[in-house]
Design a protein around this motif. Structure first.
Motif, PDB file in Angstrom:
ATOM      1  N   ALA A 197      63.856 -20.356 -27.302  1.00 52.53           N
ATOM      2  CA  ALA A 197      65.040 -20.695 -28.098  1.00 52.53           C
ATOM      3  C   ALA A 197      64.706 -20.702 -29.585  1.00 52.53           C
ATOM      4  O   ALA A 197      65.493 -20.211 -30.421  1.00 52.53           O
ATOM      5  CB  ALA A 197      65.579 -22.051 -27.660  1.00 52.53           C
ATOM      6  N   CYS A 198      63.523 -21.242 -29.922  1.00 54.23           N
ATOM      7  CA  CYS A 198      63.112 -21.263 -31.329  1.00 54.23           C
ATOM      8  C   CYS A 198      62.932 -19.844 -31.865  1.00 54.23           C
ATOM      9  O   CYS A 198      63.326 -19.532 -33.001  1.00 54.23           O
ATOM     10  CB  CYS A 198      61.822 -22.055 -31.490  1.00 54.23           C
ATOM     11  SG  CYS A 198      62.023 -23.838 -31.254  1.00 54.23           S
ATOM     12  N   GLU A 202      64.959 -18.305 -34.855  1.00 59.03           N
ATOM     13  CA  GLU A 202      64.289 -17.733 -36.023  1.00 59.03           C
ATOM     14  C   GLU A 202      64.753 -16.298 -36.265  1.00 59.03           C
ATOM     15  O   GLU A 202      64.964 -15.878 -37.419  1.00 59.03           O
ATOM     16  CB  GLU A 202      62.775 -17.779 -35.817  1.00 59.03           C
ATOM     17  CG  GLU A 202      62.196 -19.183 -35.898  1.00 59.03           C
ATOM     18  CD  GLU A 202      60.702 -19.194 -35.628  1.00 59.03           C
ATOM     19  OE1 GLU A 202      60.160 -18.105 -35.313  1.00 59.03           O
ATOM     20  OE2 GLU A 202      60.080 -20.270 -35.728  1.00 59.03           O
ATOM     21  N   SER A 203      64.901 -15.553 -35.168  1.00 59.22           N
ATOM     22  CA  SER A 203      65.387 -14.173 -35.312  1.00 59.22           C
ATOM     23  C   SER A 203      66.801 -14.155 -35.873  1.00 59.22           C
ATOM     24  O   SER A 203      67.142 -13.334 -36.750  1.00 59.22           O
ATOM     25  CB  SER A 203      65.341 -13.474 -33.951  1.00 59.22           C
ATOM     26  OG  SER A 203      65.861 -12.168 -34.050  1.00 59.22           O
ATOM     27  N   GLU A 204      67.625 -15.102 -35.376  1.00 58.14           N
ATOM     28  CA  GLU A 204      69.000 -15.172 -35.872  1.00 58.14           C
ATOM     29  C   GLU A 204      69.036 -15.584 -37.340  1.00 58.14           C
ATOM     30  O   GLU A 204      69.827 -15.044 -38.143  1.00 58.14           O
ATOM     31  CB  GLU A 204      69.796 -16.159 -35.014  1.00 58.14           C
ATOM     32  CG  GLU A 204      71.273 -16.222 -35.375  1.00 58.14           C
ATOM     33  CD  GLU A 204      72.044 -17.149 -34.462  1.00 58.14           C
ATOM     34  OE1 GLU A 204      73.239 -17.390 -34.732  1.00 58.14           O
ATOM     35  OE2 GLU A 204      71.442 -17.643 -33.466  1.00 58.14           O
ATOM     36  N   ARG A 209      69.719 -14.209 -42.954  1.00 60.94           N
ATOM     37  CA  ARG A 209      69.163 -14.149 -44.307  1.00 60.94           C
ATOM     38  C   ARG A 209      69.249 -12.724 -44.858  1.00 60.94           C
ATOM     39  O   ARG A 209      69.595 -12.514 -46.029  1.00 60.94           O
ATOM     40  CB  ARG A 209      67.711 -14.638 -44.279  1.00 60.94           C
ATOM     41  CG  ARG A 209      67.103 -14.730 -45.683  1.00 60.94           C
ATOM     42  CD  ARG A 209      65.668 -15.228 -45.630  1.00 60.94           C
ATOM     43  NE  ARG A 209      65.627 -16.628 -45.209  1.00 60.94           N
ATOM     44  CZ  ARG A 209      65.133 -17.052 -44.061  1.00 60.94           C
ATOM     45  NH1 ARG A 209      64.637 -16.166 -43.189  1.00 60.94           N
ATOM     46  NH2 ARG A 209      65.129 -18.335 -43.754  1.00 60.94           N
ATOM     47  N   ARG A 210      68.934 -11.763 -44.015  1.00 61.50           N
ATOM     48  CA  ARG A 210      69.031 -10.378 -44.461  1.00 61.50           C
ATOM     49  C   ARG A 210      70.490  -9.992 -44.754  1.00 61.50           C
ATOM     50  O   ARG A 210      70.786  -9.269 -45.713  1.00 61.50           O
ATOM     51  CB  ARG A 210      68.439  -9.443 -43.394  1.00 61.50           C
ATOM     52  CG  ARG A 210      66.913  -9.490 -43.331  1.00 61.50           C
ATOM     53  CD  ARG A 210      66.376  -8.340 -42.496  1.00 61.50           C
ATOM     54  NE  ARG A 210      66.805  -8.428 -41.110  1.00 61.50           N
ATOM     55  CZ  ARG A 210      66.142  -9.077 -40.158  1.00 61.50           C
ATOM     56  NH1 ARG A 210      65.003  -9.691 -40.459  1.00 61.50           N
ATOM     57  NH2 ARG A 210      66.602  -9.112 -38.928  1.00 61.50           N
TER      58      ARG A 210
END
Length: 218
Positions: A197-198, A202-204, A209-210
């Motif tokens: 989940a983390c 983090e990917s999300e 952010r991008r």
């Protein structure tokens, strides 16, 4: 006791990690071969002494000269002259004119007669009191035998009780270990789920952010 066996609180100097009534890993042929191979490897790494700590020879009975001489006689395979049978022979002196020799022969004859008289007296005592003495002796032996059997049975029951307690304690310990192992597996699974989940979050976050940076550039 099961907790003590697991946690080692009863003997802090001993690491108790085996439950012989529960562990069945050695029943597996492959596991047994693996264990034997590990033992052999460990023995190869052990330092070997060129000399043993045991003495090469032992001086028996060094403070007892009689027993020491007896050991030497046995080593030489010499016969034991335990009894002097010549003193029981009623013979006269070789020289019939030897007065001292005749006195010694007469004295020896008297001693033999006294010995025979003592033997006859002992036989009479044995005939009169021997049977009762043997009955008393046999009674004492039977009592000793009964006491030994009783003590043996008591010790056997104690051993059975100890083994029964060990088996019960180890069975309880096995249940506790199984519960702890399941709990550990659940926690590991939960940790993996949290890690996944983390990683997804983090990917999300990186994706957001991008996306934010791309909006700012436009």
């Amino acid at each position: 006791m099961a907790l003590n066996a697991i946690e080692g609180t009863s003997r802090p100097d001993v690491d108790i990690d085996a439950l012989p009534y529960i562990d069945r890993e050695l029943d597996d042929a492959e596991m047994k071969v693996t264990v034997e191979r590990m033992i052999e490897q460990e023995m190869r790494r052990m330092k070997r002494k060129e000399r043993s700590d045991l003495p090469l020879s032992i001086d028996l009975f060094e403070k007892d000269e009689i027993l020491k001489q007896e050991i030497e006689r046995i080593k030489k395979k010499e016969q034991l002259n335990a009894l002097d049978t010549k003193r029981y022979e009623l013979q006269g002196p070789e020289d019939e004119s030897d007065l001292d020799g005749w006195r010694a022969a007469v004295n020896n004859t008297k001693s033999q007669l006294e010995s025979q008289a003592g033997s006859m007296f002992n036989l009479e005592l044995l005939q009169k009191y021997g049977a009762n003495a043997w009955r008393v002796h046999n009674f004492q032996l039977e009592k000793d035998l009964a006491d030994i059997k009783k003590n043996t049975e008591s010790l056997r029951n104690q051993i059975l009780e100890i083994n029964r307690e060990r088996k019960n304690d180890q069975t309880e310990a096995a249940s506790l270990l199984a519960s702890l192992e399941n709990k550990w597996s659940d926690l590991i699974t939960q940790n993996l789920q949290v890690d996944i989940a983390c990683a997804a979050l983090e990917s999300e976050v990186d994706e957001l952010r991008r996306y934010k940076e791309s909006l700012q550039q436009n």
